[in-house]
Scaffold this active site. Structure first.
Site, mmCIF file in Angstrom:
data_model
loop_
_atom_site.group_PDB
_atom_site.id
_atom_site.type_symbol
_atom_site.label_atom_id
_atom_site.label_comp_id
_atom_site.label_asym_id
_atom_site.label_seq_id
_atom_site.Cartn_x
_atom_site.Cartn_y
_atom_site.Cartn_z
ATOM 1 N N ASP A 164 47.996 32.221 37.642
ATOM 2 C CA ASP A 164 47.204 31.751 38.776
ATOM 3 C C ASP A 164 47.440 30.263 39.053
ATOM 4 O O ASP A 164 48.160 29.589 38.327
ATOM 5 C CB ASP A 164 45.725 32.042 38.460
ATOM 6 C CG ASP A 164 44.929 32.438 39.693
ATOM 7 O OD1 ASP A 164 45.347 32.105 40.809
ATOM 8 O OD2 ASP A 164 43.858 33.063 39.530
ATOM 9 N N ASP A 219 42.744 35.623 48.459
ATOM 10 C CA ASP A 219 42.262 36.876 47.854
ATOM 11 C C ASP A 219 41.847 37.898 48.908
ATOM 12 O O ASP A 219 41.319 37.549 49.967
ATOM 13 C CB ASP A 219 41.040 36.591 46.970
ATOM 14 C CG ASP A 219 41.433 35.890 45.691
ATOM 15 O OD1 ASP A 219 42.621 35.533 45.542
ATOM 16 O OD2 ASP A 219 40.553 35.704 44.828
HETATM 17 C C1 GLA Z 1 42.107 33.797 41.859
HETATM 18 C C2 GLA Z 1 43.069 34.961 42.044
HETATM 19 C C3 GLA Z 1 42.311 36.270 41.869
HETATM 20 C C4 GLA Z 1 41.685 36.311 40.491
HETATM 21 C C5 GLA Z 1 40.765 35.103 40.298
HETATM 22 C C6 GLA Z 1 40.284 34.995 38.870
HETATM 23 O O1 GLA Z 1 41.181 33.753 42.891
HETATM 24 O O2 GLA Z 1 43.663 34.907 43.311
HETATM 25 O O3 GLA Z 1 43.182 37.378 42.046
HETATM 26 O O4 GLA Z 1 42.695 36.339 39.518
HETATM 27 O O5 GLA Z 1 41.447 33.901 40.613
HETATM 28 O O6 GLA Z 1 39.464 33.895 38.660
#
Ligand code: GLA
Length: 421
Positions: A164, A219
Protein backbone atom coordinates in the site's frame (compact mmCIF):
# COMPACT_ATOMS: atom_id res chain seq x y z
CA UNK A 1 61.94 -4.40 -28.49
CA UNK A 2 59.22 -2.17 -29.63
CA UNK A 3 57.30 -5.18 -30.98
CA UNK A 4 57.75 -7.12 -27.71
CA UNK A 5 56.53 -4.16 -25.71
CA UNK A 6 53.50 -3.86 -27.97
CA UNK A 7 52.76 -7.59 -27.58
CA UNK A 8 52.85 -7.30 -23.78
CA UNK A 9 50.61 -4.31 -23.92
CA UNK A 10 48.17 -6.11 -26.22
CA UNK A 11 48.21 -9.20 -24.00
CA UNK A 12 47.59 -7.10 -20.91
CA UNK A 13 44.83 -5.29 -22.76
CA UNK A 14 43.04 -8.50 -23.72
CA UNK A 15 43.35 -9.90 -20.18
CA UNK A 16 41.88 -6.71 -18.82
CA UNK A 17 39.08 -6.88 -21.37
CA UNK A 18 38.34 -10.48 -20.44
CA UNK A 19 38.31 -9.64 -16.75
CA UNK A 20 35.92 -6.76 -17.36
CA UNK A 21 33.70 -8.99 -19.52
CA UNK A 22 33.68 -11.73 -16.84
CA UNK A 23 32.86 -9.22 -14.14
CA UNK A 24 30.07 -7.75 -16.27
CA UNK A 25 28.69 -11.21 -16.91
CA UNK A 26 28.88 -12.08 -13.23
CA UNK A 27 27.22 -8.86 -12.14
CA UNK A 28 24.67 -9.23 -14.90
CA UNK A 29 23.78 -12.73 -13.79
CA UNK A 30 23.68 -11.74 -10.13
CA UNK A 31 21.65 -8.69 -11.10
CA UNK A 32 19.19 -10.80 -13.01
CA UNK A 33 18.64 -13.07 -10.08
CA UNK A 34 17.38 -10.30 -7.88
CA UNK A 35 16.34 -7.38 -10.02
CA UNK A 36 13.21 -8.86 -11.57
CA UNK A 37 9.71 -9.63 -10.48
CA UNK A 38 8.84 -13.33 -10.41
CA UNK A 39 8.03 -14.35 -13.97
CA UNK A 40 5.39 -16.95 -14.82
CA UNK A 41 2.97 -15.72 -12.10
CA UNK A 42 -0.44 -14.12 -12.71
CA UNK A 43 -0.46 -15.10 -16.39
CA UNK A 44 -4.22 -14.67 -16.06
CA UNK A 45 -5.75 -12.15 -13.61
CA UNK A 46 -5.28 -13.40 -10.01
CA UNK A 47 -8.41 -14.80 -8.35
CA UNK A 48 -8.95 -14.98 -4.61
CA UNK A 49 -10.37 -13.25 -1.56
CA UNK A 50 -9.24 -10.31 0.59
CA UNK A 51 -10.35 -9.40 4.11
CA UNK A 52 -10.59 -5.61 3.74
CA UNK A 53 -13.93 -4.80 2.05
CA UNK A 54 -16.03 -6.74 4.53
CA UNK A 55 -13.96 -6.90 7.71
CA UNK A 56 -11.54 -3.94 7.63
CA UNK A 57 -9.43 -4.29 10.82
CA UNK A 58 -11.73 -6.86 12.43
CA UNK A 59 -9.67 -9.86 11.40
CA UNK A 60 -8.07 -12.82 13.12
CA UNK A 61 -6.64 -16.24 12.32
CA UNK A 62 -9.99 -17.93 12.79
CA UNK A 63 -11.58 -15.79 10.07
CA UNK A 64 -8.75 -16.63 7.69
CA UNK A 65 -9.01 -20.36 8.40
CA UNK A 66 -12.78 -20.39 8.10
CA UNK A 67 -12.57 -18.42 4.86
CA UNK A 68 -10.15 -21.00 3.43
CA UNK A 69 -12.58 -23.77 4.50
CA UNK A 70 -15.51 -21.93 2.92
CA UNK A 71 -13.59 -21.30 -0.30
CA UNK A 72 -13.16 -25.02 -0.76
CA UNK A 73 -16.59 -26.11 0.48
CA UNK A 74 -18.58 -23.56 -1.52
CA UNK A 75 -16.96 -24.56 -4.81
CA UNK A 76 -15.09 -21.25 -5.13
CA UNK A 77 -11.74 -23.05 -5.23
CA UNK A 78 -12.97 -25.31 -8.04
CA UNK A 79 -14.21 -22.20 -9.86
CA UNK A 80 -10.62 -20.82 -9.82
CA UNK A 81 -10.34 -18.70 -6.67
CA UNK A 82 -6.98 -19.43 -5.13
CA UNK A 83 -5.50 -16.66 -2.96
CA UNK A 84 -6.65 -15.99 0.62
CA UNK A 85 -5.30 -12.52 1.30
CA UNK A 86 -4.95 -10.95 4.74
CA UNK A 87 -5.20 -7.17 4.36
CA UNK A 88 -4.27 -4.45 6.86
CA UNK A 89 -4.17 -4.84 10.66
CA UNK A 90 -2.59 -8.29 11.02
CA UNK A 91 0.64 -6.70 12.28
CA UNK A 92 1.84 -6.32 15.84
CA UNK A 93 5.12 -4.59 16.67
CA UNK A 94 8.63 -5.31 15.43
CA UNK A 95 10.88 -7.39 17.73
CA UNK A 96 14.26 -6.21 19.03
CA UNK A 97 15.92 -7.19 15.72
CA UNK A 98 13.29 -5.34 13.73
CA UNK A 99 11.40 -8.44 12.53
CA UNK A 100 7.71 -7.82 12.00
CA UNK A 101 5.44 -9.92 14.20
CA UNK A 102 1.73 -10.59 13.90
CA UNK A 103 -0.73 -9.12 16.40
CA UNK A 104 -0.41 -11.76 19.14
CA UNK A 105 -4.02 -11.49 20.28
CA UNK A 106 -5.53 -11.91 16.82
CA UNK A 107 -2.97 -14.28 15.32
CA UNK A 108 -1.67 -16.25 18.32
CA UNK A 109 -0.56 -19.26 16.24
CA UNK A 110 1.50 -17.08 13.92
CA UNK A 111 1.37 -16.60 10.17
CA UNK A 112 3.48 -19.64 9.30
CA UNK A 113 0.87 -21.94 10.89
CA UNK A 114 -1.85 -20.12 8.95
CA UNK A 115 0.09 -20.50 5.69
CA UNK A 116 0.49 -24.24 6.37
CA UNK A 117 -3.25 -24.51 6.99
CA UNK A 118 -4.18 -22.61 3.83
CA UNK A 119 -1.63 -24.56 1.75
CA UNK A 120 -3.07 -27.78 3.17
CA UNK A 121 -6.35 -26.83 1.49
CA UNK A 122 -4.59 -26.39 -1.85
CA UNK A 123 -4.89 -22.59 -1.60
CA UNK A 124 -2.35 -19.77 -1.31
CA UNK A 125 -1.83 -17.11 1.35
CA UNK A 126 -1.41 -13.39 0.74
CA UNK A 127 -0.31 -10.64 3.10
CA UNK A 128 -0.32 -6.84 3.16
CA UNK A 129 2.19 -4.12 3.93
CA UNK A 130 2.85 -0.50 3.06
CA UNK A 131 5.77 1.35 1.48
CA UNK A 132 5.67 4.07 4.14
CA UNK A 133 6.42 4.20 7.87
CA UNK A 134 2.93 3.00 8.78
CA UNK A 135 0.09 1.25 6.98
CA UNK A 136 -3.21 2.98 6.28
CA UNK A 137 -4.52 1.33 9.46
CA UNK A 138 -1.58 2.69 11.48
CA UNK A 139 0.41 -0.57 11.80
CA UNK A 140 4.17 -0.72 11.12
CA UNK A 141 4.99 -0.12 7.43
CA UNK A 142 7.93 -1.64 5.57
CA UNK A 143 9.95 1.52 4.93
CA UNK A 144 13.60 0.75 5.79
CA UNK A 145 12.70 -2.91 6.46
CA UNK A 146 11.89 -4.03 2.93
CA UNK A 147 14.48 -6.82 2.64
CA UNK A 148 13.83 -7.99 6.19
CA UNK A 149 10.05 -8.08 5.69
CA UNK A 150 10.26 -9.89 2.36
CA UNK A 151 12.49 -12.51 3.96
CA UNK A 152 10.07 -12.98 6.85
CA UNK A 153 7.16 -13.38 4.39
CA UNK A 154 9.14 -15.95 2.41
CA UNK A 155 9.94 -17.90 5.59
CA UNK A 156 6.28 -17.92 6.53
CA UNK A 157 5.34 -19.26 3.08
CA UNK A 158 3.54 -16.21 1.72
CA UNK A 159 2.49 -16.33 -1.94
CA UNK A 160 1.12 -12.81 -2.59
CA UNK A 161 2.12 -9.39 -1.24
CA UNK A 162 -0.18 -6.36 -1.49
CA UNK A 163 1.84 -3.21 -0.91
CA UNK A 164 0.00 0.00 0.00
CA UNK A 165 0.92 3.69 -0.20
CA UNK A 166 -0.21 5.46 2.98
CA UNK A 167 2.21 7.60 5.00
CA UNK A 168 4.72 8.10 2.20
CA UNK A 169 5.30 11.88 2.08
CA UNK A 170 8.36 12.75 0.01
CA UNK A 171 8.65 9.24 -1.43
CA UNK A 172 8.32 8.36 -5.13
CA UNK A 173 6.28 5.34 -6.06
CA UNK A 174 8.44 3.77 -8.75
CA UNK A 175 11.67 3.48 -6.72
CA UNK A 176 9.78 2.52 -3.55
CA UNK A 177 7.92 -0.33 -5.28
CA UNK A 178 11.07 -1.35 -7.14
CA UNK A 179 12.90 -1.75 -3.82
CA UNK A 180 10.20 -4.09 -2.56
CA UNK A 181 10.18 -5.98 -5.85
CA UNK A 182 13.94 -6.53 -5.51
CA UNK A 183 13.55 -7.54 -1.86
CA UNK A 184 10.93 -10.14 -2.80
CA UNK A 185 13.04 -11.43 -5.68
CA UNK A 186 16.08 -11.74 -3.40
CA UNK A 187 14.21 -14.20 -1.17
CA UNK A 188 13.94 -16.63 -4.07
CA UNK A 189 10.28 -17.37 -3.24
CA UNK A 190 7.88 -16.54 -6.08
CA UNK A 191 5.29 -14.12 -4.70
CA UNK A 192 2.71 -12.18 -6.66
CA UNK A 193 3.42 -8.46 -6.10
CA UNK A 194 0.29 -6.30 -5.96
CA UNK A 195 0.93 -2.56 -6.21
CA UNK A 196 -1.63 -0.39 -4.44
CA UNK A 197 -0.96 3.33 -4.91
CA UNK A 198 -4.42 4.10 -6.29
CA UNK A 199 -3.21 5.11 -9.76
CA UNK A 200 -1.61 8.31 -8.48
CA UNK A 201 1.72 8.02 -10.33
CA UNK A 202 0.17 6.35 -13.42
CA UNK A 203 1.64 2.97 -12.46
CA UNK A 204 0.46 1.43 -15.74
CA UNK A 205 3.30 3.40 -17.36
CA UNK A 206 6.09 1.93 -15.19
CA UNK A 207 4.80 -1.01 -13.15
CA UNK A 208 4.78 -3.75 -15.80
CA UNK A 209 8.35 -4.67 -14.83
CA UNK A 210 7.78 -4.13 -11.12
CA UNK A 211 4.54 -5.85 -10.15
CA UNK A 212 1.94 -8.29 -11.42
CA UNK A 213 -1.02 -5.94 -10.87
CA UNK A 214 -1.50 -2.33 -9.92
CA UNK A 215 -4.48 -0.46 -8.57
CA UNK A 216 -5.67 2.23 -10.94
CA UNK A 217 -8.19 4.11 -8.79
CA UNK A 218 -9.09 5.07 -5.21
CA UNK A 219 -10.84 2.40 -3.13
CA UNK A 220 -14.05 0.85 -4.35
CA UNK A 221 -17.20 1.93 -2.54
CA UNK A 222 -20.08 -0.51 -2.14
CA UNK A 223 -22.54 1.00 -4.61
CA UNK A 224 -23.18 0.81 -8.33
CA UNK A 225 -23.41 4.44 -9.31
CA UNK A 226 -22.19 6.79 -6.61
CA UNK A 227 -19.12 8.32 -5.06
CA UNK A 228 -18.16 8.81 -1.45
CA UNK A 229 -15.79 11.56 -0.27
CA UNK A 230 -15.25 12.02 3.42
CA UNK A 231 -12.15 14.19 3.84
CA UNK A 232 -9.17 12.93 1.88
CA UNK A 233 -10.41 9.42 1.13
CA UNK A 234 -12.62 8.93 -1.89
CA UNK A 235 -14.59 5.80 -2.60
CA UNK A 236 -15.78 5.04 -6.11
CA UNK A 237 -18.82 3.00 -7.10
CA UNK A 238 -18.69 0.37 -9.84
CA UNK A 239 -19.51 2.69 -12.77
CA UNK A 240 -16.99 5.35 -11.67
CA UNK A 241 -14.22 2.75 -11.62
CA UNK A 242 -15.33 1.44 -15.00
CA UNK A 243 -15.19 4.93 -16.50
CA UNK A 244 -11.62 5.50 -15.30
CA UNK A 245 -10.65 2.38 -17.21
CA UNK A 246 -12.63 2.78 -20.35
CA UNK A 247 -11.69 6.47 -20.73
CA UNK A 248 -7.99 6.38 -19.97
CA UNK A 249 -7.30 3.61 -22.48
CA UNK A 250 -5.57 1.63 -19.79
CA UNK A 251 -6.14 -1.50 -21.83
CA UNK A 252 -2.95 -0.78 -23.76
CA UNK A 253 -0.91 -1.56 -20.65
CA UNK A 254 -2.51 -4.79 -19.41
CA UNK A 255 -1.67 -8.35 -20.38
CA UNK A 256 -0.44 -11.70 -19.05
CA UNK A 257 1.61 -11.11 -15.87
CA UNK A 258 0.69 -7.39 -15.59
CA UNK A 259 -2.88 -6.27 -14.94
CA UNK A 260 -4.89 -3.15 -14.17
CA UNK A 261 -6.46 -3.84 -10.78
CA UNK A 262 -9.95 -2.34 -10.46
CA UNK A 263 -9.93 -3.20 -6.71
CA UNK A 264 -11.56 -5.97 -4.71
CA UNK A 265 -15.12 -7.01 -5.49
CA UNK A 266 -18.20 -5.91 -3.56
CA UNK A 267 -20.39 -8.73 -4.90
CA UNK A 268 -22.48 -10.13 -2.04
CA UNK A 269 -22.09 -7.04 0.12
CA UNK A 270 -25.52 -5.50 -0.49
CA UNK A 271 -26.00 -4.37 -4.10
CA UNK A 272 -28.92 -5.86 -6.05
CA UNK A 273 -28.45 -9.15 -7.90
CA UNK A 274 -28.50 -7.36 -11.26
CA UNK A 275 -25.85 -4.95 -10.00
CA UNK A 276 -23.75 -7.79 -8.62
CA UNK A 277 -23.94 -9.61 -11.97
CA UNK A 278 -23.03 -6.42 -13.81
CA UNK A 279 -20.15 -5.72 -11.40
CA UNK A 280 -18.63 -9.18 -11.90
CA UNK A 281 -19.18 -9.03 -15.68
CA UNK A 282 -17.44 -5.65 -15.93
CA UNK A 283 -14.44 -6.88 -13.91
CA UNK A 284 -14.32 -10.04 -16.07
CA UNK A 285 -14.52 -8.13 -19.35
CA UNK A 286 -11.82 -5.68 -18.28
CA UNK A 287 -9.47 -8.52 -17.25
CA UNK A 288 -9.26 -7.21 -13.70
CA UNK A 289 -8.12 -9.50 -10.89
CA UNK A 290 -11.16 -11.12 -9.25
CA UNK A 291 -10.52 -10.74 -5.54
CA UNK A 292 -13.67 -11.40 -3.54
CA UNK A 293 -14.58 -8.98 -0.77
CA UNK A 294 -17.56 -10.66 0.90
CA UNK A 295 -18.00 -13.09 3.79
CA UNK A 296 -17.64 -16.49 2.14
CA UNK A 297 -18.84 -18.27 5.29
CA UNK A 298 -22.34 -16.85 5.15
CA UNK A 299 -22.98 -15.85 1.52
CA UNK A 300 -26.35 -16.60 -0.04
CA UNK A 301 -26.77 -19.26 -2.70
CA UNK A 302 -27.43 -16.57 -5.32
CA UNK A 303 -24.18 -14.76 -4.46
CA UNK A 304 -22.31 -18.06 -4.64
CA UNK A 305 -23.84 -18.79 -8.05
CA UNK A 306 -22.98 -15.35 -9.38
CA UNK A 307 -19.37 -15.59 -8.21
CA UNK A 308 -18.83 -19.08 -9.62
CA UNK A 309 -20.40 -18.52 -13.07
CA UNK A 310 -17.99 -20.57 -15.21
CA UNK A 311 -18.61 -18.72 -18.48
CA UNK A 312 -17.97 -15.31 -16.94
CA UNK A 313 -14.86 -16.54 -15.14
CA UNK A 314 -13.57 -18.08 -18.38
CA UNK A 315 -13.82 -14.67 -20.07
CA UNK A 316 -11.79 -13.11 -17.25
CA UNK A 317 -9.23 -15.92 -17.30
CA UNK A 318 -8.88 -16.03 -21.08
CA UNK A 319 -5.22 -16.66 -21.93
CA UNK A 320 -5.02 -13.91 -24.54
CA UNK A 321 -5.29 -11.45 -21.65
CA UNK A 322 -6.79 -8.57 -23.64
CA UNK A 323 -8.82 -6.02 -21.69
CA UNK A 324 -12.20 -5.18 -23.21
CA UNK A 325 -12.71 -2.22 -25.51
CA UNK A 326 -15.65 0.17 -25.16
CA UNK A 327 -17.04 0.04 -28.70
CA UNK A 328 -20.20 2.12 -28.48
CA UNK A 329 -22.03 4.51 -26.18
CA UNK A 330 -25.71 5.06 -26.92
CA UNK A 331 -27.24 7.08 -24.09
CA UNK A 332 -27.28 4.87 -21.02
CA UNK A 333 -26.45 1.79 -23.09
CA UNK A 334 -22.84 0.83 -23.63
CA UNK A 335 -21.33 -1.96 -25.68
CA UNK A 336 -17.98 -3.61 -24.84
CA UNK A 337 -15.99 -6.27 -26.70
CA UNK A 338 -13.13 -8.52 -25.56
CA UNK A 339 -11.26 -10.69 -28.06
CA UNK A 340 -10.64 -14.20 -26.73
CA UNK A 341 -8.20 -16.98 -27.49
CA UNK A 342 -8.95 -19.05 -30.58
CA UNK A 343 -11.10 -16.47 -32.38
CA UNK A 344 -13.98 -16.17 -29.89
CA UNK A 345 -15.23 -12.84 -28.53
CA UNK A 346 -16.95 -11.80 -25.30
CA UNK A 347 -19.48 -8.98 -25.66
CA UNK A 348 -21.23 -7.00 -22.96
CA UNK A 349 -24.18 -4.62 -23.23
CA UNK A 350 -24.46 -2.51 -20.08
CA UNK A 351 -27.49 -0.52 -18.99
CA UNK A 352 -26.17 2.24 -16.72
CA UNK A 353 -29.58 3.73 -16.14
CA UNK A 354 -32.04 3.07 -13.33
CA UNK A 355 -34.72 2.57 -16.03
CA UNK A 356 -34.98 -0.46 -18.34
CA UNK A 357 -33.28 -0.08 -21.73
CA UNK A 358 -33.75 -1.91 -25.02
CA UNK A 359 -30.97 -3.36 -27.13
CA UNK A 360 -31.60 -3.53 -30.90
CA UNK A 361 -28.28 -4.62 -32.26
CA UNK A 362 -27.78 -5.10 -35.98
CA UNK A 363 -24.68 -7.28 -36.23
CA UNK A 364 -24.18 -6.48 -39.89
CA UNK A 365 -24.14 -2.72 -39.51
CA UNK A 366 -20.62 -2.43 -38.14
CA UNK A 367 -17.40 -4.41 -38.42
CA UNK A 368 -16.31 -5.45 -34.94
CA UNK A 369 -12.64 -4.58 -34.68
CA UNK A 370 -9.85 -4.11 -32.16
CA UNK A 371 -6.59 -2.41 -33.18
CA UNK A 372 -4.79 -3.59 -30.04
CA UNK A 373 -5.25 -7.29 -30.74
CA UNK A 374 -5.52 -6.75 -34.52
CA UNK A 375 -8.73 -8.73 -34.66
CA UNK A 376 -11.89 -7.96 -36.56
CA UNK A 377 -15.11 -9.65 -37.64
CA UNK A 378 -17.44 -8.62 -40.42
CA UNK A 379 -20.80 -10.23 -39.67
CA UNK A 380 -21.80 -9.74 -43.30
CA UNK A 381 -19.19 -12.35 -44.17
CA UNK A 382 -19.44 -14.81 -41.28
CA UNK A 383 -21.95 -16.02 -38.72
CA UNK A 384 -21.02 -16.51 -35.08
CA UNK A 385 -23.08 -18.46 -32.57
CA UNK A 386 -23.63 -16.71 -29.26
CA UNK A 387 -24.52 -17.91 -25.78
CA UNK A 388 -25.79 -15.63 -23.04
CA UNK A 389 -23.47 -16.26 -20.09
CA UNK A 390 -26.10 -15.39 -17.48
CA UNK A 391 -29.43 -16.62 -18.91
CA UNK A 392 -27.86 -19.45 -20.97
CA UNK A 393 -29.98 -18.50 -24.01
CA UNK A 394 -28.33 -19.09 -27.38
CA UNK A 395 -28.60 -17.63 -30.87
CA UNK A 396 -26.47 -16.48 -33.78
CA UNK A 397 -25.49 -13.32 -35.58
CA UNK A 398 -27.52 -13.93 -38.72
CA UNK A 399 -30.46 -11.90 -37.37
CA UNK A 400 -30.70 -8.84 -35.10
CA UNK A 401 -30.13 -9.03 -31.34
CA UNK A 402 -33.14 -7.76 -29.41
CA UNK A 403 -33.20 -7.62 -25.63
CA UNK A 404 -34.65 -5.64 -22.75
CA UNK A 405 -32.10 -4.85 -20.04
CA UNK A 406 -33.24 -4.26 -16.47
CA UNK A 407 -31.82 -1.18 -14.68
CA UNK A 408 -28.12 -1.54 -13.78
CA UNK A 409 -27.80 -4.84 -15.58
CA UNK A 410 -25.78 -6.43 -18.35
CA UNK A 411 -26.24 -8.83 -21.23
CA UNK A 412 -23.02 -10.78 -21.58
CA UNK A 413 -22.44 -13.02 -24.59
CA UNK A 414 -19.73 -15.35 -25.77
CA UNK A 415 -19.43 -15.48 -29.53
CA UNK A 416 -18.08 -18.65 -31.08
CA UNK A 417 -17.43 -19.10 -34.73
CA UNK A 418 -17.11 -18.36 -37.42
CA UNK A 419 -19.36 -20.29 -39.78
CA UNK A 420 -20.06 -19.28 -43.38
CA UNK A 421 -23.43 -17.44 -43.68
C1 GLA B 1 -5.98 1.38 1.43
C2 GLA B 1 -6.15 0.35 0.32
C3 GLA B 1 -7.29 -0.60 0.69
C4 GLA B 1 -6.97 -1.28 2.00
C5 GLA B 1 -6.74 -0.23 3.09
C6 GLA B 1 -6.22 -0.86 4.36
O1 GLA B 1 -7.07 2.23 1.49
O2 GLA B 1 -6.43 0.99 -0.90
O3 GLA B 1 -7.48 -1.56 -0.33
O4 GLA B 1 -5.84 -2.10 1.84
O5 GLA B 1 -5.79 0.73 2.67
O6 GLA B 1 -5.98 0.07 5.36
Amino acid sequence: MKTKHTTHKTLFHSWAMMAVAALTLFLGAAGNSWAQKAEGLALTPPMGWNSWNKFACEIDERLIRETADAMVKSGMKDAGYQYVNIDDCWQGQRDAEGNIQPDAKRFPSGIKALADYVHGKGLKLGIYSDAGDATCGGRPGSRGHEYQDALVYARWGIDYVKYDWCNTPGMSAEPAYTTMRDAIAKTGRPMVFSICEWGMSKPWEWAGKVGHLWRTTPDIYNCFDCQFNPGFSTGLGVLRILDKHADANLRNFAGPGHWNDMDMLEVGNGMSEDEDRAHLSIWAMLASPLILGNDLRSMSESTRRILTNPGVIAVNQDKLGVQALRVLVDGPLEFYAKPLEGGDWALMFLNRSNQPADVHHDWKKQVLGDDLSKRSVDFKQVVYRWSDLWSKKTGDTSGKLEARLAPHSVLMLRLTGPAKP
